[in-house]
Write a protein that holds these residues in place. Structure first.
Motif, mmCIF file in Angstrom:
data_model
loop_
_atom_site.group_PDB
_atom_site.id
_atom_site.type_symbol
_atom_site.label_atom_id
_atom_site.label_comp_id
_atom_site.label_asym_id
_atom_site.label_seq_id
_atom_site.Cartn_x
_atom_site.Cartn_y
_atom_site.Cartn_z
ATOM 1 N N SER A 108 0.886 -1.191 0.044
ATOM 2 C CA SER A 108 -0.076 -0.023 -0.120
ATOM 3 C C SER A 108 0.675 1.310 -0.056
ATOM 4 O O SER A 108 0.500 2.410 -0.313
ATOM 5 N N SER A 109 2.026 1.164 0.184
ATOM 6 C CA SER A 109 2.895 2.354 0.335
ATOM 7 C C SER A 109 3.308 2.636 -1.247
ATOM 8 O O SER A 109 3.544 1.863 -1.908
ATOM 9 N N GLU A 110 3.361 3.917 -1.708
ATOM 10 C CA GLU A 110 3.787 4.397 -2.839
ATOM 11 C C GLU A 110 5.189 4.769 -2.874
ATOM 12 O O GLU A 110 5.855 5.355 -3.661
ATOM 13 N N ASN A 111 6.021 4.582 -1.809
ATOM 14 C CA ASN A 111 7.419 4.827 -1.592
ATOM 15 C C ASN A 111 8.045 3.419 -1.332
ATOM 16 O O ASN A 111 7.430 2.406 -0.896
ATOM 17 N N ARG A 170 11.947 -4.953 -5.944
ATOM 18 C CA ARG A 170 11.570 -3.540 -6.644
ATOM 19 C C ARG A 170 10.335 -4.075 -7.621
ATOM 20 O O ARG A 170 9.191 -3.447 -7.813
ATOM 21 N N VAL A 171 10.678 -5.049 -8.482
ATOM 22 C CA VAL A 171 9.763 -5.437 -9.531
ATOM 23 C C VAL A 171 8.419 -5.708 -8.961
ATOM 24 O O VAL A 171 7.458 -5.412 -9.392
ATOM 25 N N HIS A 172 8.597 -6.610 -7.686
ATOM 26 C CA HIS A 172 7.369 -7.051 -6.994
ATOM 27 C C HIS A 172 6.534 -5.994 -6.521
ATOM 28 O O HIS A 172 5.475 -6.082 -6.499
ATOM 29 N N HIS A 173 7.179 -4.935 -6.233
ATOM 30 C CA HIS A 173 6.288 -3.922 -5.566
ATOM 31 C C HIS A 173 5.979 -2.905 -6.551
ATOM 32 O O HIS A 173 5.338 -1.966 -6.283
ATOM 33 N N GLY A 174 5.985 -3.034 -8.047
ATOM 34 C CA GLY A 174 5.712 -2.203 -8.868
ATOM 35 C C GLY A 174 4.348 -2.157 -9.395
ATOM 36 O O GLY A 174 3.608 -3.393 -9.274
ATOM 37 N N GLU A 211 12.087 0.925 -17.782
ATOM 38 C CA GLU A 211 10.541 1.021 -17.415
ATOM 39 C C GLU A 211 10.802 1.047 -15.816
ATOM 40 O O GLU A 211 10.997 0.151 -14.949
ATOM 41 N N LYS A 212 11.004 2.198 -15.597
ATOM 42 C CA LYS A 212 11.134 2.735 -13.952
ATOM 43 C C LYS A 212 10.115 2.075 -13.047
ATOM 44 O O LYS A 212 8.795 2.412 -13.605
ATOM 45 N N VAL A 213 10.156 1.413 -12.045
ATOM 46 C CA VAL A 213 9.112 0.795 -11.121
ATOM 47 C C VAL A 213 8.338 2.037 -10.465
ATOM 48 O O VAL A 213 9.008 3.078 -9.960
ATOM 49 N N VAL A 214 7.223 2.036 -10.696
ATOM 50 C CA VAL A 214 6.091 2.794 -9.896
ATOM 51 C C VAL A 214 5.458 2.017 -8.752
ATOM 52 O O VAL A 214 4.697 1.082 -9.047
ATOM 53 N N TYR A 215 5.809 2.488 -7.492
ATOM 54 C CA TYR A 215 5.175 1.656 -6.553
ATOM 55 C C TYR A 215 4.088 1.883 -6.055
ATOM 56 O O TYR A 215 3.464 2.902 -6.147
ATOM 57 N N GLY A 216 3.307 0.851 -5.400
ATOM 58 C CA GLY A 216 2.115 1.014 -4.860
ATOM 59 C C GLY A 216 1.175 -0.020 -5.519
ATOM 60 O O GLY A 216 1.473 -0.954 -6.170
ATOM 61 N N LEU A 217 -0.269 0.255 -5.670
ATOM 62 C CA LEU A 217 -1.188 -0.366 -6.088
ATOM 63 C C LEU A 217 -1.762 0.080 -7.331
ATOM 64 O O LEU A 217 -1.610 1.310 -7.673
ATOM 65 N N VAL A 218 -2.500 -0.849 -8.094
ATOM 66 C CA VAL A 218 -3.127 -0.303 -9.285
ATOM 67 C C VAL A 218 -4.042 1.094 -8.986
ATOM 68 O O VAL A 218 -4.079 1.931 -9.721
#
Length: 296
Positions: free
Chosen positions: A116-119, A190-194, A225-232
């Motif tokens: 749930s974190s975007e960081n 990091r991929v997993h959290h993208g 493809e820079k990882v964007v963290y968080g949820l859809v």
């Protein structure tokens, strides 16, 4: 049991020192991956998880000992080779627990907290569920059935969690190639959290990335493809109770909504996040296919 310590409690000073060191390194690099409210939210969720752990670990131990004392197939000794074997079997269990937690909404309801974190920093590793400990242990029940002592299993589960702490960072780019090939690393996780479509539901490893490669859920981190963290769809709150229970609320809201059969209602528990009984929902594979189509 008395000789097998609760190493999570001993690791807390290490967690704190590592977060302080990461903040210092990021400050020197002029990188801003920490937000004060977000970090304190993650740490608070972690504290809640530890406190609830005194209850959930009791439940887990009762279940493990019941199976171990009444149904075990063998009596596996507590020795060096059994810990080596357990290292791999525990990690195999973790892989399937983690994968199912992304593919079944009942388990996603608790696991979503961690995403749930975007960081993305070491404090994110502490953002843990308040509800998962009550039921996710079922993925490990086969280990006491085989004959592993419950204390060994709990200890190895703790070792796995401690290992996974350090991979929640952007301060490390890539490890040596041989390490990246076998082990879970910051790049893999990091991929997993993208939330990028190409990264969704990939790299479920705990310690060894070999399971993802074996079961075809591996995705390397892409340079373009820079990882964007968080949820859809991000929760957008620092309220601890909303983070802990909002997906439970949303799931039951879907279950008990009108104009559908009982069977369709029950499917909301077992189908992946994003599934809708009327076919309007989008799963991670749908989002990925759309992304790939746009790239061509």
């Amino acid at each position: 049991m008395q000789e097998l310590p609760n190493i999570i409690l001993y690791a807390i000073p290490f967690f704190v020192a590592s977060i302080v060191l990461e903040i210092y390194v990021l400050y020197k690099r002029k990188q801003k991956t920490y937000k004060t409210k977000d970090a304190f939210t993650s740490i608070s969720m972690g504290i809640g998880n530890v406190l609830l752990g005194f209850l959930t670990k009791t439940i887990v131990l009762i279940a493990f000992f019941y199976i171990y004392n009444n149904f075990r197939l063998f009596t596996i000794p507590i020795t060096w080779w059994s810990f080596v074997l357990l290292l791999f079997l525990d990690d195999f269990s973790y892989y399937w627990f983690h994968r199912i937690s992304h593919e079944c909404r009942l388990f996603w309801a608790s696991h979503v907290v961690h995403h749930s974190s975007e960081n993305y920093n070491l404090s994110t590793a502490l953002r843990q569920t308040w509800s998962g400990g009550f039921y996710t242990f079922i993925f490990w029940l086969w280990l006491p059935f085989l004959g592993f002592h419950p204390g060994m299993i709990i200890l190895q589960m703790s070792i796995s969690l401690i290992y996974q702490f350090w991979i929640h960072t952007e301060t490390i780019n890539k490890m040596p190639k041989w390490f990246e090939a076998v082990m879970n690393t910051p790049s893999h996780h990091r991929v997993h959290h993208g939330s990028n479509p190409i990264y969704l539901d990939r790299n479920h490893a705990g310690i060894f990335i070999i399971w993802d490669k074996l079961f075809k859920t591996f995705q390397p981190e892409l340079d373009d493809e820079k990882v964007v963290y968080g949820l859809v769809e991000n929760i957008k709150t620092y309220n601890l109770f909303k983070i802990a229970f909002s997906e439970w609320f949303n799931m039951f809201k879907d279950v008990f909504s009108k104009n559908k059969s009982i069977l369709s209602s029950m499917r909301y528990f077992i189908k992946p996040p994003g599934w809708k009984h009327d076919g309007t929902g989008k799963l991670s594979e749908d989002l990925k296919n759309e992304w790939l189509k746009d790239r061509t």
